[in-house]
Scaffold this motif. Structure first.
Motif, mmCIF file in Angstrom:
data_model
loop_
_atom_site.group_PDB
_atom_site.id
_atom_site.type_symbol
_atom_site.label_atom_id
_atom_site.label_comp_id
_atom_site.label_asym_id
_atom_site.label_seq_id
_atom_site.Cartn_x
_atom_site.Cartn_y
_atom_site.Cartn_z
ATOM 1 N N ARG A 130 -0.513 -7.719 -1.181
ATOM 2 C CA ARG A 130 -0.804 -6.763 -2.254
ATOM 3 C C ARG A 130 -1.131 -5.382 -1.681
ATOM 4 O O ARG A 130 -0.591 -4.367 -2.108
ATOM 5 C CB ARG A 130 -1.979 -7.277 -3.088
ATOM 6 C CG ARG A 130 -2.362 -6.387 -4.234
ATOM 7 C CD ARG A 130 -3.181 -7.152 -5.246
ATOM 8 N NE ARG A 130 -4.413 -7.663 -4.670
ATOM 9 C CZ ARG A 130 -5.521 -6.939 -4.529
ATOM 10 N NH1 ARG A 130 -5.545 -5.698 -4.921
ATOM 11 N NH2 ARG A 130 -6.599 -7.470 -3.996
ATOM 12 N N HIS A 131 -2.014 -5.360 -0.688
ATOM 13 C CA HIS A 131 -2.387 -4.076 -0.095
ATOM 14 C C HIS A 131 -1.183 -3.389 0.545
ATOM 15 O O HIS A 131 -0.997 -2.178 0.418
ATOM 16 C CB HIS A 131 -3.492 -4.279 0.949
ATOM 17 C CG HIS A 131 -4.760 -4.809 0.367
ATOM 18 N ND1 HIS A 131 -5.614 -5.631 1.055
ATOM 19 C CD2 HIS A 131 -5.307 -4.662 -0.864
ATOM 20 C CE1 HIS A 131 -6.639 -5.947 0.283
ATOM 21 N NE2 HIS A 131 -6.473 -5.374 -0.880
ATOM 22 N N SER A 132 -0.353 -4.178 1.221
ATOM 23 C CA SER A 132 0.818 -3.603 1.898
ATOM 24 C C SER A 132 1.817 -3.095 0.871
ATOM 25 O O SER A 132 2.429 -2.040 1.054
ATOM 26 C CB SER A 132 1.483 -4.646 2.789
ATOM 27 O OG SER A 132 0.535 -5.200 3.654
ATOM 28 N N TYR A 133 1.985 -3.839 -0.206
ATOM 29 C CA TYR A 133 2.934 -3.429 -1.230
ATOM 30 C C TYR A 133 2.500 -2.103 -1.861
ATOM 31 O O TYR A 133 3.317 -1.211 -2.077
ATOM 32 C CB TYR A 133 3.082 -4.510 -2.312
ATOM 33 C CG TYR A 133 4.035 -4.060 -3.395
ATOM 34 C CD1 TYR A 133 5.420 -4.123 -3.191
ATOM 35 C CD2 TYR A 133 3.563 -3.514 -4.578
ATOM 36 C CE1 TYR A 133 6.301 -3.653 -4.142
ATOM 37 C CE2 TYR A 133 4.442 -3.040 -5.542
ATOM 38 C CZ TYR A 133 5.807 -3.113 -5.321
ATOM 39 O OH TYR A 133 6.672 -2.634 -6.261
ATOM 40 N N ILE A 134 1.203 -1.989 -2.161
ATOM 41 C CA ILE A 134 0.713 -0.739 -2.774
ATOM 42 C C ILE A 134 0.923 0.436 -1.817
ATOM 43 O O ILE A 134 1.387 1.497 -2.214
ATOM 44 C CB ILE A 134 -0.771 -0.866 -3.186
ATOM 45 C CG1 ILE A 134 -0.898 -1.872 -4.333
ATOM 46 C CG2 ILE A 134 -1.338 0.486 -3.614
ATOM 47 C CD1 ILE A 134 -2.322 -2.247 -4.678
ATOM 48 N N ALA A 135 0.614 0.224 -0.542
ATOM 49 C CA ALA A 135 0.823 1.289 0.455
ATOM 50 C C ALA A 135 2.284 1.710 0.479
ATOM 51 O O ALA A 135 2.615 2.893 0.557
ATOM 52 C CB ALA A 135 0.383 0.807 1.838
ATOM 53 N N SER A 136 3.157 0.737 0.355
ATOM 54 C CA SER A 136 4.588 1.006 0.400
ATOM 55 C C SER A 136 5.062 1.664 -0.902
ATOM 56 O O SER A 136 5.872 2.588 -0.887
ATOM 57 C CB SER A 136 5.323 -0.305 0.642
ATOM 58 O OG SER A 136 6.697 -0.096 0.658
#
Lengths: 427, 300
Positions: A130-136
């Protein structure tokens, strides 16, 4: 002293699950870079004691609001500042829990880099995705994956490599575009945070601080290849004896560069002129780069007002449409209503729009797309279609963040209720 | 060719952008001017943002009556130089008309009383945006503050329900009677402010530089022995070599023992210090959340 006057500024955001050691990591960065002052430390020590905490609770440094301190949770984005002789840093520290997705989106919107924490004992978990997706989604150019608590897995290279491999696999599946960096750290002991670790001789990738100090700051390179974008914020007209006919277009460069003599086009009107002067207060410049705030003077007297976009007539042009497709994060307790009139705003323009359709809602933990949604709740991320009352001038968010971002405002409450990243045209 | 923007240039550019947003989005904005270095930098940035036009906002000074004389001299000279309009809200007047009651005792301060005078002044002139020099690095409640910070019709701040602020988009929408506080130098640190003052050669009130002053020591902090300060029997007045690191009302402005007599000295001193700027501010020491409590009521 001159070395300190021309540092670069790096803005980064931090995300991790509860108990991944995020506060400890930030505390470590601040403490080891000597950015915590004695009176702050004393205040935090005392506050920790008053709460019956045995160890110093570094979260109290950033959790400034009464409600946060009482409940022991971070509610809002907290901004922290520190500097080394090489760079100045702004941390947007955001709470990691799912109900604060909107805060992470907010913190990520201005970040050049995201630090994502993983507990070495747990490895890659749903929240990591989730955190990586939001950053992306927010198009942060760098993701630094910090595998924390290495001391609890005996500083094992094998386990670290396994987590790295697992993350890379997930990143490919999740379509994460950012440049990835991996670091084995122990925030508690300080290994590979500011100081090198003697415990992991197999690691040759340096420390987190070294990375933060040297990573290229991508969007600020004033890339000459990017097309020029200059949203007009304000028209300066002194109407004074000294400047009777002065008409200056004030704004902040949002893409590329502008030179004196460049042929510019005004959007949406399509009128053209040439750049006569570029001013920064009394100073006359020959060129301005993104993201400088300047005042442009043109050769011809043409009708230009706030909300117009000046572009180079000989470069790639922005798009214009009344039907837009966006990725949207819902920010408000009041759910989204299809068909309701909302105000849409970007850096300088404003218009009326309505949400025509929710293409899909994303399950942010599995990235599964759910179709047939009729509303969005706070913290939801979705692809939506908007219809605007007048043509909207834009670039896709991935091409230009300023030209491709909008917020939605509820005209009844005046609150900012949605954040949108334009994907393209969409009927 | 690779182009690099320095941190000071980037911060300046961001602040000028915010100031221009205020001019574009509001009808009656004002700069809250205290005579301290932060509001001086904000005023300088406003000068740059709208040049060659005059600053399109008046300067509003909330005067506690307990000012360092040097600050007032500086204020009047600056206003004259900029051709700006000055509006003074007087705390003494608020006391005389019974709007507020003067605190009593050794720790009496007019710091908190300013809030009423400020809100009355905002109301009288119908300001819809008040620009301040607060920074997020100053204090933990301020670390959560927005660039555009909404205030309800009673001037109150609701920290738990702030509008999300994304990218560089600032939502200044409000109902009649409400207003905004705007903080263009939110992202600056104390060091950035000093470096910027140095780089741009911005004049400052003389109290920022070392001078001899009659002082007394209270709770480990040097304070100015001015007539408005009530000394305890055991407190002795001494002449000391001091300067102000932050300037507020006399009653809450701590003095630093210092020999720094120019900006280079000050920057070296700040770089070496282990105490925060507001460590010398008596107004923040009243409780753990005293800044948040005052801000909620409508303080700066």
């Amino acid at each position: 002293m001159n070395g300190y006057l021309d540092m670069e500024l790096l803005r980064f955001t931090t995300a991790g699950s509860v108990d991944d050691g995020k506060s400890t990591l930030i505390g470590r960065l601040l403490y080891d870079s000597k950015s915590i002052f004695e009176d702050q430390l004393e205040a935090v020590e005392e506050a920790s004691r008053n709460r019956g905490n045995e160890e110093i609770n570094l979260a109290l440094l950033t959790d400034g609001l009464r409600a946060e301190r009482e409940q022991g949770i971070t509610i809002d984005v907290a901004y922290r500042y520190f500097a080394t002789p090489k760079r100045k840093f702004i941390i947007a520290d955001t709470p990691g829990h799912i109900q604060y997705t909107r805060n992470m989106v907010t913190g990520a919107s201005t970040a050049d880099l995201a630090v994502i924490l993983i507990d070495a004992r747990k490895g890659v978990v749903e929240q990591t995705l989730r955190h990586s997706y939001i950053a992306s989604l927010l198009d942060i150019p760098h993701i630094v994956v910090c595998v924390n608590k290495m001391d609890l897995i005996d500083f094992s290279e094998e386990k670290f490599r396994a987590i790295e491999a697992r993350y890379r696999e997930m990143a490919i599946k999740g379509g994460i575009r950012a440049q990835l960096h991996f670091l084995p750290i122990s925030a508690k002991l300080g290994d590979n945070v500011v100081k090198d670790s003697g415990n992991m001789p197999w690691h040759h990738g340096g420390t987190l601080m070294q990375l933060l100090e040297t990573v290229p700051i991508l969007h600020k390179s004033g890339d000459e290849k990017e097309p020029m974008r200059f949203p007009v914020q304000y028209v300066i007209r002194p109407i004074s004896d000294k400047f009777p006919d002065f008409r200056g277009y004030a704004g902040r460069m949002a893409g590329g560069v502008v030179h004196i003599g460049d042929e510019v086009k005004v959007l949406p009107s399509g009128l053209t002129s040439k750049v006569k002067a570029i001013m920064q207060a009394e100073e006359n410049l020959s060129v301005a780069h993104t993201p400088e705030s300047v005042t442009l003077l043109l050769e011809d007297e043409i009708d230009i007002s706030r909300g117009d976009i000046l572009v180079n007539a000989n470069e790639a042009q922005p798009q214009m449409s009344r039907d837009l497709k966006l990725m949207c994060c819902w920010l408000n307790e009041a759910p989204m209503q299809l068909g309701k009139r909302y105000v849409m705003q970007n850096s300088v323009s404003e218009g009326t729009c309505m949400v025509k359709e929710i293409v899909y809602r994303l399950d942010i933990n599995t990235l599964e797309q759910q179709t047939e949604c009729t509303t969005l709740q706070m913290n939801d991320i979705a692809k939506i279609k908007l219809h605007t009352s007048t043509p909207w001038v834009y670039d896709s968010y991935l091409q230009n963040k300023t030209m491709g971002s909008i917020v939605l405002i509820d005209p009844d409450s005046n609150e900012t209720i949605g954040a949108g990243m334009i994907v393209g045209q969409g009927m | 060719m690779s182009y690099k923007l320095t941190h000071l240039k980037e911060l300046e550019s961001e602040s000028i952008y915010v100031l221009r947003e205020v001019a574009a989005q509001f009808e009656k904005p004002a700069i809250l001017f205290s005579g301290g270095k932060d509001s001086i930098v904000v005023t300088y940035l406003a000068y740059k943002a709208f040049y060659p036009a005059k600053i399109p906002f008046p300067l509003v000074h909330i005067d506690t009556g307990h000012n360092f004389a040097e600050t007032i001299t500086y204020r009047d000279e600056l206003v004259k130089k900029l051709g700006a309009r000055l509006i003074v809200g007087s705390v003494q007047e608020s006391i005389d008309t019974g709007r507020v009651k003067e605190e009593k005792g050794y720790y009496a301060s007019r710091n908190r009383l300013q809030t009423t005078t400020l809100l009355d002044t905002i109301d009288r002139y119908q300001f819809d945006a008040c620009i301040g020099g607060a920074r997020r690095d100053e204090e933990k409640a301020r670390a959560k503050e927005r660039f555009f910070s909404h205030r309800d019709e009673l001037g109150q701040w609701n920290p738990k329900n702030q509008r999300p602020e994304l990218w560089n988009i600032f939502n200044g929408k409000k109902n009649m009677g409400e207003h905004f506080r705007v903080f263009p130098i939110s992202n600056w640190t104390e060091m950035d402010v000093w470096q910027y003052i140095y780089q741009n050669n911005i004049p400052l009130p003389s109290i920022y530089f070392t001078h001899e002053r009659a002082c007394f020591l209270r709770n480990g902090q040097w304070l100015a022995a001015e007539p408005c300060m009530k000394l305890k029997p055991n407190e002795k007045v001494e002449i000391k070599q001091v300067r102000c690191r932050t300037v507020g009302d006399i009653s809450c402005t701590g003095l630093t023992l210092s020999k720094a007599h120019n900006l280079t000295d000050i920057i070296a001193e700040i770089a070496a210090t282990r105490i925060t700027e507001r460590g010398g501010r008596a107004d923040d020491k009243r409780s753990e959340t005293s800044m948040e409590d005052r801000k909620k009521e409508g303080y700066f």
